[in-house]
Write an enzyme that holds these catalytic residues in place. Structure first.
Site, PDB file in Angstrom:
ATOM      1  N   GLU A  85     -17.270   1.731 -64.126  1.00  0.00           N
ATOM      2  CA  GLU A  85     -16.381   2.314 -65.242  1.00  0.00           C
ATOM      3  C   GLU A  85     -14.930   1.979 -64.881  1.00  0.00           C
ATOM      4  O   GLU A  85     -14.235   2.212 -64.304  1.00  0.00           O
ATOM      5  CB  GLU A  85     -16.121   3.912 -64.878  1.00  0.00           C
ATOM      6  CG  GLU A  85     -18.427   4.495 -65.304  1.00  0.00           C
ATOM      7  CD  GLU A  85     -17.852   5.694 -65.374  1.00  0.00           C
ATOM      8  OE1 GLU A  85     -19.463   6.414 -65.831  1.00  0.00           O
ATOM      9  OE2 GLU A  85     -17.641   6.781 -64.793  1.00  0.00           O
ATOM     10  N   CYS A 110      -7.715   1.945 -66.805  1.00  0.00           N
ATOM     11  CA  CYS A 110      -7.941   2.699 -65.641  1.00  0.00           C
ATOM     12  C   CYS A 110      -9.128   1.662 -64.916  1.00  0.00           C
ATOM     13  O   CYS A 110     -10.227   1.802 -65.414  1.00  0.00           O
ATOM     14  CB  CYS A 110      -8.280   4.053 -65.802  1.00  0.00           C
ATOM     15  SG  CYS A 110      -7.956   5.352 -64.401  1.00  0.00           S
ATOM     16  N   CYS A 112     -17.020   5.511 -52.970  1.00  0.00           N
ATOM     17  CA  CYS A 112     -15.755   6.277 -52.915  1.00  0.00           C
ATOM     18  C   CYS A 112     -15.972   6.014 -51.423  1.00  0.00           C
ATOM     19  O   CYS A 112     -16.581   7.185 -51.337  1.00  0.00           O
ATOM     20  CB  CYS A 112     -14.737   6.490 -53.357  1.00  0.00           C
ATOM     21  SG  CYS A 112     -13.315   7.202 -52.441  1.00  0.00           S
ATOM     22  N   CYS A 166     -12.734  13.241 -50.798  1.00  0.00           N
ATOM     23  CA  CYS A 166     -12.054  14.037 -51.934  1.00  0.00           C
ATOM     24  C   CYS A 166     -12.770  15.331 -52.725  1.00  0.00           C
ATOM     25  O   CYS A 166     -13.742  14.918 -53.062  1.00  0.00           O
ATOM     26  CB  CYS A 166     -10.780  13.933 -52.618  1.00  0.00           C
ATOM     27  SG  CYS A 166      -9.856  12.967 -51.952  1.00  0.00           S
ATOM     28  N   CYS A 212     -12.901  15.329 -56.516  1.00  0.00           N
ATOM     29  CA  CYS A 212     -13.917  13.798 -57.315  1.00  0.00           C
ATOM     30  C   CYS A 212     -15.099  14.224 -57.387  1.00  0.00           C
ATOM     31  O   CYS A 212     -15.849  13.862 -55.821  1.00  0.00           O
ATOM     32  CB  CYS A 212     -12.986  13.345 -56.769  1.00  0.00           C
ATOM     33  SG  CYS A 212     -13.332  11.971 -57.113  1.00  0.00           S
ATOM     34  N   SER A 260      -2.957   3.321 -57.201  1.00  0.00           N
ATOM     35  CA  SER A 260      -2.826   5.003 -56.487  1.00  0.00           C
ATOM     36  C   SER A 260      -4.008   5.055 -55.390  1.00  0.00           C
ATOM     37  O   SER A 260      -5.141   4.919 -55.151  1.00  0.00           O
ATOM     38  CB  SER A 260      -3.649   6.108 -57.698  1.00  0.00           C
ATOM     39  OG  SER A 260      -4.267   6.768 -57.477  1.00  0.00           O
ATOM     40  N   SER A 309      -1.675  10.971 -54.302  1.00  0.00           N
ATOM     41  CA  SER A 309      -2.628  11.642 -54.464  1.00  0.00           C
ATOM     42  C   SER A 309      -2.051  12.797 -53.538  1.00  0.00           C
ATOM     43  O   SER A 309      -2.708  12.810 -52.519  1.00  0.00           O
ATOM     44  CB  SER A 309      -3.914  11.491 -54.151  1.00  0.00           C
ATOM     45  OG  SER A 309      -4.517  10.110 -55.368  1.00  0.00           O
ATOM     46  N   HIS A 333      -1.827  16.106 -53.874  1.00  0.00           N
ATOM     47  CA  HIS A 333      -1.952  17.128 -54.003  1.00  0.00           C
ATOM     48  C   HIS A 333      -2.173  18.734 -53.398  1.00  0.00           C
ATOM     49  O   HIS A 333      -2.711  19.985 -53.588  1.00  0.00           O
ATOM     50  CB  HIS A 333      -3.360  17.432 -53.739  1.00  0.00           C
ATOM     51  CG  HIS A 333      -4.080  16.206 -55.113  1.00  0.00           C
ATOM     52  ND1 HIS A 333      -3.801  16.269 -55.723  1.00  0.00           N
ATOM     53  CD2 HIS A 333      -5.108  15.196 -54.611  1.00  0.00           C
ATOM     54  CE1 HIS A 333      -4.037  14.805 -56.334  1.00  0.00           C
ATOM     55  NE2 HIS A 333      -5.054  14.191 -55.586  1.00  0.00           N
ATOM     56  N   ASN A 357     -10.184  17.981 -63.835  1.00  0.00           N
ATOM     57  CA  ASN A 357     -11.428  17.698 -64.712  1.00  0.00           C
ATOM     58  C   ASN A 357     -12.845  18.586 -64.063  1.00  0.00           C
ATOM     59  O   ASN A 357     -13.124  17.688 -63.181  1.00  0.00           O
ATOM     60  CB  ASN A 357     -10.942  16.219 -65.297  1.00  0.00           C
ATOM     61  CG  ASN A 357      -9.596  16.006 -66.118  1.00  0.00           C
ATOM     62  OD1 ASN A 357      -9.879  16.572 -66.873  1.00  0.00           O
ATOM     63  ND2 ASN A 357      -9.618  14.731 -65.801  1.00  0.00           N
ATOM     64  N   CYS A 410      -9.833  11.273 -65.767  1.00  0.00           N
ATOM     65  CA  CYS A 410     -10.059  11.771 -64.093  1.00  0.00           C
ATOM     66  C   CYS A 410     -10.863  12.024 -62.999  1.00  0.00           C
ATOM     67  O   CYS A 410     -10.927  13.258 -63.465  1.00  0.00           O
ATOM     68  CB  CYS A 410      -8.173  11.770 -63.452  1.00  0.00           C
ATOM     69  SG  CYS A 410      -7.033  11.713 -64.336  1.00  0.00           S
TER      70      CYS A 410
END
Ligand code: SAH
Length: 319
Positions: free
Chosen positions: A47, A60, A67, A71, A74, A151, A173, A175, A250, A293
């Site tokens: 995407e 983006c 991945c 995390c 995510c 990032s 990141s 957090h 999100n 995100c």
């Protein structure tokens, strides 16, 4: 390309091709955000999201199919890791978007690129760096190096190599303000704890005047969003040229986290601002098309065993 020699042209015809990526889905949010699902060779898809704003257009992009990191907040993490993207597949996202947006009424539709889509860019180091360097090359897209941002979750050895290889902007990141909490939500912290991460980040901007690290901080209700966390964070980053970007969490199905309330985020931001940090809260864009995100999922044909791959990838980084 008659300005190239015949021999070179023949060689290129043999080994190279010019092929625009294909979109299998194209969604547009009420706020103008666009999300494309691009198909790749081998049946996978990734995407890419375009976020238009009055003075800029941010693309983006993804760096991997899936991945390998895990995390907890995510949704890309949940689908596991399949493979790295090639240089062509990374730069192809920029090429695709510029073509797709050509009929918009904008001079330059893409002014900024962020490696904040699927994947951990520093675990696909060579291809990401080559593609990023093309984006900022005047003979290619000619973007400002300040407007191309990588990032990362914090792959420490690769951060040192990145400082040698390129000059683009860096977002990290973070957090969480301490190892105990960060380990719970960003498991990579067990390999590369905060005490190793911060010097690597300082090193990245050392000797570069006016450069700052952007610290990303996802706001998770009741997890990392208390006043004490903000104060601890302010202390932790003391002396590092920093910008802090708070990202309202999100949600996605099965996430197990909630977004902090707007009041909580505001208070958290105020504490950091009072301590002298430029602190912004990311506006959530495109969440009606799952384009915000941490919501990018793409399509992974064959999910690799994540734990094994993570070990291998991180091990390869160590050596
Ligand atoms: N692997 C890179 C790029 C990931 S995505 C990295 O970790 O930085 C870019 C940002 O979105 C990261 O800061 C990531 O932590 C954040 N993010 C991931 N899932 C999210 C979610 N559900 N809500 C808000 N931000 C999220």
């Amino acid at each position: 390309m008659t300005d190239l020699s015949k021999v070179l042209r023949a060689k290129l015809a043999e080994v190279a091709e010019i092929r625009l990526p294909k979109a299998v889905f194209d969604q547009q949010s009420v706020d103008g955000t666009r999300k494309w699902l691009l198909s790749l060779d081998g049946g996978n898809a990734i995407e890419t999201v375009y976020i238009p704003e009055p003075n800029r257009g941010t693309l983006c992009i993804s760096s991997q199919v899936g991945c390998a990191l895990d995390c907890k907040f995510c949704s890309t993490a949940q689908q596991g890791f399949n493979r790295n993207l090639s240089v062509a597949e990374i730069i192809g996202q920029v090429w695709f978007a510029v073509q797709a947006l050509a009929d918009e009424e904008r001079d330059r539709p893409v002014t900024n690129v962020v490696f904040m889509g699927m994947g951990e860019p520093l675990l696909n180091f060579n291809n990401v760096v080559a593609a990023a360097n093309l984006m900022v090359d005047d003979e290619a897209y000619g973007l400002s190096k300040r407007r191309v941002t990588l990032s990362t979750s914090g792959v420490v050895p690769a951060l040192y190599r990145l400082a040698e290889a390129t000059d683009i902007s860096l977002a990290v990141s973070l957090h969480a303000p301490n190892d105990e909490l960060r380990e719970r939500i960003v498991p990579l912290n067990r390999k590369f704890p905060i005490a190793e991460l911060l010097p690597a980040c300082r090193n990245y901007i050392a000797g570069k005047p006016h450069r700052k690290i952007t610290w990303e901080y996802v706001m998770l209700d009741g997890v990392n969003d208390r006043d004490e966390h903000a104060k601890e964070l302010a202390k932790l980053l003391e002396g590092i040229p920093s910008k802090i970007n708070l990202i309202p969490f999100n949600p996605f199905p099965g996430a197990g986290f909630k977004r902090s309330s707007d009041e909580r985020i505001l208070r958290f931001a105020r504490i950091l601002q009072a301590a002298g940090y430029t602190t912004t809260t990311r506006r959530t864009r495109g969440d009606d098309i799952d384009g915000a995100c941490g919501q990018l999922v793409g399509k992974v044909q064959e999910r690799a065993k994540r734990r094994l791959r993570t070990e291998q990838q991180v091990q390869a980084e160590r050596t």
